[in-house]
Scaffold this motif. Structure first.
Motif, PDB file in Angstrom:
ATOM      1  N   GLU A 152      43.547 109.462  60.719  1.00 16.31           N
ATOM      2  CA  GLU A 152      42.251 108.960  61.618  1.00 16.31           C
ATOM      3  C   GLU A 152      43.191 108.576  62.824  1.00 16.31           C
ATOM      4  O   GLU A 152      44.357 108.025  63.019  1.00 16.31           O
ATOM      5  N   ALA A 153      42.544 109.012  64.041  1.00 17.39           N
ATOM      6  CA  ALA A 153      43.174 108.660  65.350  1.00 17.39           C
ATOM      7  C   ALA A 153      42.331 107.718  65.976  1.00 17.39           C
ATOM      8  O   ALA A 153      41.234 107.819  66.332  1.00 17.39           O
ATOM      9  N   TYR A 154      43.196 106.676  66.350  1.00 21.22           N
ATOM     10  CA  TYR A 154      42.394 105.492  67.172  1.00 21.22           C
ATOM     11  C   TYR A 154      43.064 105.461  68.541  1.00 21.22           C
ATOM     12  O   TYR A 154      44.427 105.530  68.632  1.00 21.22           O
ATOM     13  N   ALA A 155      42.280 105.130  69.503  1.00 13.97           N
ATOM     14  CA  ALA A 155      42.565 105.243  70.913  1.00 13.97           C
ATOM     15  C   ALA A 155      43.220 103.742  71.201  1.00 13.97           C
ATOM     16  O   ALA A 155      44.310 103.803  71.957  1.00 13.97           O
ATOM     17  N   GLU A 156      42.857 102.904  70.558  1.00  9.46           N
ATOM     18  CA  GLU A 156      43.427 101.386  70.591  1.00  9.46           C
ATOM     19  C   GLU A 156      43.835 100.889  69.148  1.00  9.46           C
ATOM     20  O   GLU A 156      42.883 101.155  68.255  1.00  9.46           O
ATOM     21  N   PRO A 157      44.979 100.303  68.729  1.00 10.40           N
ATOM     22  CA  PRO A 157      45.114  99.904  67.621  1.00 10.40           C
ATOM     23  C   PRO A 157      44.202  98.979  66.921  1.00 10.40           C
ATOM     24  O   PRO A 157      43.993  99.156  65.539  1.00 10.40           O
ATOM     25  N   ASP A 159      40.675  99.140  67.417  1.00  3.77           N
ATOM     26  CA  ASP A 159      39.695  99.539  67.321  1.00  3.77           C
ATOM     27  C   ASP A 159      38.978  99.654  66.043  1.00  3.77           C
ATOM     28  O   ASP A 159      39.747 100.155  64.898  1.00  3.77           O
ATOM     29  N   PRO A 160      37.704  99.532  65.952  1.00  2.00           N
ATOM     30  CA  PRO A 160      37.130  99.417  64.441  1.00  2.00           C
ATOM     31  C   PRO A 160      37.150 100.707  63.742  1.00  2.00           C
ATOM     32  O   PRO A 160      36.896 100.829  62.514  1.00  2.00           O
ATOM     33  N   VAL A 161      36.851 101.736  64.574  1.00  2.00           N
ATOM     34  CA  VAL A 161      36.475 102.989  64.061  1.00  2.00           C
ATOM     35  C   VAL A 161      37.398 103.911  64.774  1.00  2.00           C
ATOM     36  O   VAL A 161      37.792 103.942  65.921  1.00  2.00           O
ATOM     37  N   PRO A 162      37.880 105.122  64.128  1.00  2.00           N
ATOM     38  CA  PRO A 162      38.816 105.950  64.672  1.00  2.00           C
ATOM     39  C   PRO A 162      37.831 106.784  65.790  1.00  2.00           C
ATOM     40  O   PRO A 162      36.742 106.988  65.745  1.00  2.00           O
TER      41      PRO A 162
END
Length: 394
Positions: A152-157, A159-162
């Motif tokens: 999973e790639a998260y824009a911000e650590p 963030d609730p969803v990737p």
């Protein structure tokens, strides 16, 4: 002519010796029985694992059984022959001993279909277990290929969803295949042990040495401390009570040098936090089945291979290995099974270790071993193999 007393005594001695010699042969024979039964259990476990992978490749339901007990008896029959010769100049007494070992083994198998087992093999593999394999020296590229269901790639650590997922499918040109070359799994501690209190804060030492204090109050003081330090996750280190930190976690990290010639990290991933999500044991077997099916239908070039290099991977020494390779029909095998009239096997050539003999072989045996370990972790105490029980009859 009658035999002398000396000849009779010698005859009795030889007869007894022949029987004793045959009895001495019983111990190594019995050891061989135990080893042969061990090999039988190993072969059955290997074939059952391979059979489920073949079933998964044909999209058939999976079934799990295990040998839980081996019992039986081993009988050594003794054949002692004694001959006497009274002719002058001949050996007056001779003895020969022989024996044959026969076994009557009984095996008990259990079908692993309980609610507990099924929930276990369908639950995601814990990150702590993945970290354990990495810490024990398993190659991270193999662990990543087998155990990671997606990244999973998260824009911000926080963030609730990737923002997006990189799914691990067997396709050679997929995004995960590229990630396997440029990134790896890293095991790292999540936290250190946290001090709770000093020993002096846990127990009233003055009460223990106070002669006027009642024995009951002193016992209560000590009992409370013992109950505390016997709790799971709590230990006494010197004069400090600490709570154990959690076990290692796993993260996806970019490698300094790509493991595949000509493959560079996707620059679009640089701004994202990557988190691995692990598949279940059942999902792992179905993944291997899909890998086998695509290899059969479209050839080895249709599936990605696992990078195989030690240390820094220079472009002129980089090798890759298939995750698993199955053959059909006749041939020398390491493990084999039959399904719907077709023989499937892992080629005996995979046991060749000489790098000069050709391309690196598939990691099939490592994969079989890993699947077996993950399945065994879901077995309850009553389905674990019992000790070999064989009665020897001499």
């Amino acid at each position: 002519m009658r035999a002398s007393l000396a000849q009779i005594a010698r005859l009795a001695t030889c007869t007894l010796g022949a029987a004793l010699l045959s009895g001495c042969a019983f111990t190594p024979q019995l050891s061989k029985v135990a080893v042969d039964h061990n090999r039988m259990v190993a072969r059955s476990a290997d074939e059952l694992t391979l059979l489920n992978i073949v079933r998964a490749s044909r999209r058939y339901p999976l079934h799990f059984t295990t040998v839980t007990e081996v019992q039986g008896n081993a009988r050594l029959s003794v054949n002692a022959e004694v001959a006497t010769t009274l002719a002058p100049g001949a050996d007056p007494v001779s003895a020969e001993a022989g024996g044959a070992l026969s076994t009557n083994p009984n095996f008990r198998a259990t079908v692993l279909s309980t609610d507990e087992f099924q929930r276990g093999i369908q639950a995601p593999i814990p990150s702590e277990l993945v970290a354990y394999y990495l810490d024990e020296g398993w190659r991270d590229e193999l662990v990543m290929a087998l155990m990671v269901e997606r990244v999973e790639a998260y824009a911000e650590p926080g963030d609730p969803v990737p923002a997006f997922n990189i799914v691990n499918n067997p396709g050679r040109t997929g995004r995960f295949a590229r990630l396997l070359c440029t990134h790896g799994l890293v095991s790292e501690p999540t936290s250190s042990s946290v001090p709770l209190a000093q020993f002096k804060d846990l127990i009233d030492t003055g009460k223990l040495v106070d002669a006027s204090a009642s024995p009951a109050s002193r016992r209560a003081e000590i009992s409370e401390l013992l109950d505390l330090i016997s709790s799971d996750g709590v230990r006494l280190t010197g004069d400090t009570l600490v709570i154990e930190g959690s076990t290692n976690s796993v993260r996806v990290a970019e490698r300094g040098i790509s493991r595949c010639a000509g493959v560079k990290a996707d620059p679009a991933l640089a701004d994202y936090t990557l988190r691995p999500r692990f598949r279940s044991t059942l999902g792992l077997i179905y993944f291997l089945g899909e890998y086998v099916r695509i290899s059969e239908e479209f050839g080895d070039s249709a599936v990605y291979q696992v990078p195989s290099c030690h240390g820094d991977c220079s472009a002129d020494t980089q090798l890759t290995r298939p995750v698993i390779a199955l053959k059909q029909g006749a041939g020398d095998e390491l493990i084999q099974t039959n399904f719907r009239g077709t023989r499937y096997f892992i080629d005996a050539a995979e046991d060749i270790r000489d790098p000069a003999s050709g391309p690196a072989q598939a990691r099939s045996l490592q994969v079989i071993a890993l699947v077996q370990q993950l399945v065994n972790l879901q077995k309850s105490a009553d389905t674990l193999p019992a000790s070999l029980s064989i009665t020897g009859i001499n």
